[in-house]
Design a protein around this motif. Sequence first.
Motif, PDB file in Angstrom:
ATOM      1  N   ASN A   1       0.870  -1.174   0.000  1.00 59.30           N
ATOM      2  CA  ASN A   1       0.000   0.000   0.000  1.00 59.30           C
ATOM      3  C   ASN A   1       0.908   1.225   0.000  1.00 59.30           C
ATOM      4  O   ASN A   1       1.277   1.751   1.048  1.00 59.30           O
ATOM      5  N   TRP A   2       1.282   1.647  -1.210  1.00 59.81           N
ATOM      6  CA  TRP A   2       2.266   2.728  -1.318  1.00 59.81           C
ATOM      7  C   TRP A   2       1.701   4.061  -0.847  1.00 59.81           C
ATOM      8  O   TRP A   2       2.438   4.900  -0.311  1.00 59.81           O
ATOM      9  N   ALA A   3       0.392   4.264  -1.043  1.00 62.18           N
ATOM     10  CA  ALA A   3      -0.216   5.513  -0.578  1.00 62.18           C
ATOM     11  C   ALA A   3      -0.113   5.622   0.942  1.00 62.18           C
ATOM     12  O   ALA A   3       0.212   6.683   1.491  1.00 62.18           O
ATOM     13  N   LEU A   4      -0.371   4.515   1.620  1.00 62.75           N
ATOM     14  CA  LEU A   4      -0.228   4.502   3.074  1.00 62.75           C
ATOM     15  C   LEU A   4       1.230   4.735   3.457  1.00 62.75           C
ATOM     16  O   LEU A   4       1.526   5.460   4.423  1.00 62.75           O
ATOM     17  N   GLY A   5       2.135   4.152   2.680  1.00 59.11           N
ATOM     18  CA  GLY A   5       3.555   4.342   2.955  1.00 59.11           C
ATOM     19  C   GLY A   5       3.966   5.800   2.877  1.00 59.11           C
ATOM     20  O   GLY A   5       4.680   6.307   3.752  1.00 59.11           O
ATOM     21  N   ASP A   6       3.501   6.487   1.827  1.00 59.59           N
ATOM     22  CA  ASP A   6       3.820   7.913   1.683  1.00 59.59           C
ATOM     23  C   ASP A   6       3.265   8.713   2.856  1.00 59.59           C
ATOM     24  O   ASP A   6       3.929   9.607   3.396  1.00 59.59           O
TER      25      ASP A   6
ATOM     26  N   LEU B   1       2.579   7.656   5.934  1.00 56.62           N
ATOM     27  CA  LEU B   1       3.301   7.371   7.172  1.00 56.62           C
ATOM     28  C   LEU B   1       4.684   8.021   7.178  1.00 56.62           C
ATOM     29  O   LEU B   1       5.129   8.546   8.208  1.00 56.62           O
ATOM     30  N   LYS B   2       5.347   7.998   6.038  1.00 54.93           N
ATOM     31  CA  LYS B   2       6.687   8.604   5.973  1.00 54.93           C
ATOM     32  C   LYS B   2       6.620  10.122   6.146  1.00 54.93           C
ATOM     33  O   LYS B   2       7.469  10.716   6.819  1.00 54.93           O
ATOM     34  N   LYS B   3       5.602  10.742   5.563  1.00 59.08           N
ATOM     35  CA  LYS B   3       5.436  12.191   5.727  1.00 59.08           C
ATOM     36  C   LYS B   3       5.163  12.547   7.184  1.00 59.08           C
ATOM     37  O   LYS B   3       5.532  13.628   7.649  1.00 59.08           O
ATOM     38  N   ALA B   4       4.507  11.626   7.893  1.00 55.56           N
ATOM     39  CA  ALA B   4       4.185  11.861   9.304  1.00 55.56           C
ATOM     40  C   ALA B   4       5.335  11.458  10.227  1.00 55.56           C
ATOM     41  O   ALA B   4       5.193  11.515  11.451  1.00 55.56           O
ATOM     42  N   GLY B   5       6.449  11.051   9.635  1.00 51.26           N
ATOM     43  CA  GLY B   5       7.597  10.655  10.439  1.00 51.26           C
ATOM     44  C   GLY B   5       7.437   9.301  11.101  1.00 51.26           C
ATOM     45  O   GLY B   5       8.110   9.002  12.093  1.00 51.26           O
ATOM     46  N   LYS B   6       6.557   8.471  10.552  1.00 49.04           N
ATOM     47  CA  LYS B   6       6.293   7.155  11.146  1.00 49.04           C
ATOM     48  C   LYS B   6       6.911   6.051  10.289  1.00 49.04           C
ATOM     49  O   LYS B   6       6.258   5.082   9.912  1.00 49.04           O
ATOM     50  N   GLU B   7       8.184   6.207   9.994  1.00 49.46           N
ATOM     51  CA  GLU B   7       8.859   5.254   9.111  1.00 49.46           C
ATOM     52  C   GLU B   7       8.980   3.869   9.745  1.00 49.46           C
ATOM     53  O   GLU B   7       8.937   2.852   9.046  1.00 49.46           O
ATOM     54  N   GLU B   8       9.123   3.821  11.053  1.00 47.13           N
ATOM     55  CA  GLU B   8       9.210   2.522  11.731  1.00 47.13           C
ATOM     56  C   GLU B   8       7.906   1.742  11.570  1.00 47.13           C
ATOM     57  O   GLU B   8       7.915   0.530  11.334  1.00 47.13           O
TER      58      GLU B   8
ATOM     59  N   GLN C   1       7.146  -1.824   9.431  1.00 48.57           N
ATOM     60  CA  GLN C   1       6.391  -2.934  10.011  1.00 48.57           C
ATOM     61  C   GLN C   1       5.260  -3.369   9.079  1.00 48.57           C
ATOM     62  O   GLN C   1       5.055  -4.566   8.845  1.00 48.57           O
ATOM     63  N   VAL C   2       4.545  -2.403   8.533  1.00 47.54           N
ATOM     64  CA  VAL C   2       3.423  -2.701   7.642  1.00 47.54           C
ATOM     65  C   VAL C   2       3.917  -3.281   6.314  1.00 47.54           C
ATOM     66  O   VAL C   2       3.332  -4.229   5.773  1.00 47.54           O
ATOM     67  N   LYS C   3       5.004  -2.733   5.802  1.00 48.50           N
ATOM     68  CA  LYS C   3       5.542  -3.174   4.509  1.00 48.50           C
ATOM     69  C   LYS C   3       5.953  -4.641   4.536  1.00 48.50           C
ATOM     70  O   LYS C   3       5.830  -5.358   3.538  1.00 48.50           O
TER      71      LYS C   3
END
Length: 286
Positions: free
Chosen positions: A71-76, A78-85, A89-91
Amino acid sequence: MKPIKKAIVAVAGSGTRLLPATKAMPKEMLPIVDKPIIQLVVEELVAAGIEDIILVTKWDKKPLEDHFDHNWALGDELKKAGKEELWDQVKKISEMANFIYVRQKGPYGNGTPVLSAANLVDDEPFVFVWGDDLVKSKISFSKQMVDDYAKHGQMMIGVQEVLPEDVVRYGIVKLKEGTMEIEDIIEKPTIKEAPSRYADFGRMILNPDIVEVLKKTALGKGNELWIVDAIRAYVKSGGKFLAKKVEDGEWLTTGDPMNYLKAILTYAMEREDIKDELEKFMKEII
């Protein structure tokens, strides 16, 4: 002997005992705290060394397929929100195994998923599981079974001892004296009729021999195709089929509201981040 690297997961059921929760959501996607049931099943299989996971589905199971996709949209987001960790986990969910989806074809019954996916396992042994059955154990129960198969090469089904009053709810195995070899399986016997207290459940190691038997198995109760009927026929023809007890753990069915709630609480009480607060809350409301 070929190593077991494939699993067939039956996920085509409708979850009617959990309606209306399952009206628009597959029962296998219902959460156990913060993971859907099916993810816990897949994690157990991956821990057993399974690489190819064949999910036998039907038309309304797309949320399940989406869960194991990127889910790349979710990935973008989360990364913008600084939630890369959290994104990492989701990836990883979609990277756990090779996911293959097959539509169930044929009669109703828990034997049909095996036939629907048989061409994908060829002449190899494989794990067969039900997507709404959990086994919580220190060592993956599927791994326990796979390891046993590597030693003796015999097909097997998971069993767990149940209370005497509960034998009427399950298929109960009759064992050859002094062994874990199955002599028969009695479906929902009375307490007096029950040959043991070992109930079978949705974890099996199967091979092409049982597939051939299943192809010839007549429809049984409810005009459905039952895997247990094929196992019984195989045993009666002289085949050897074992019962495998869960070691250091327990089978948790999730197919009805009470057992689903029990499964949630069992997993929640082992979570260090929530168990203390949950225990406090439970004491307050009881």
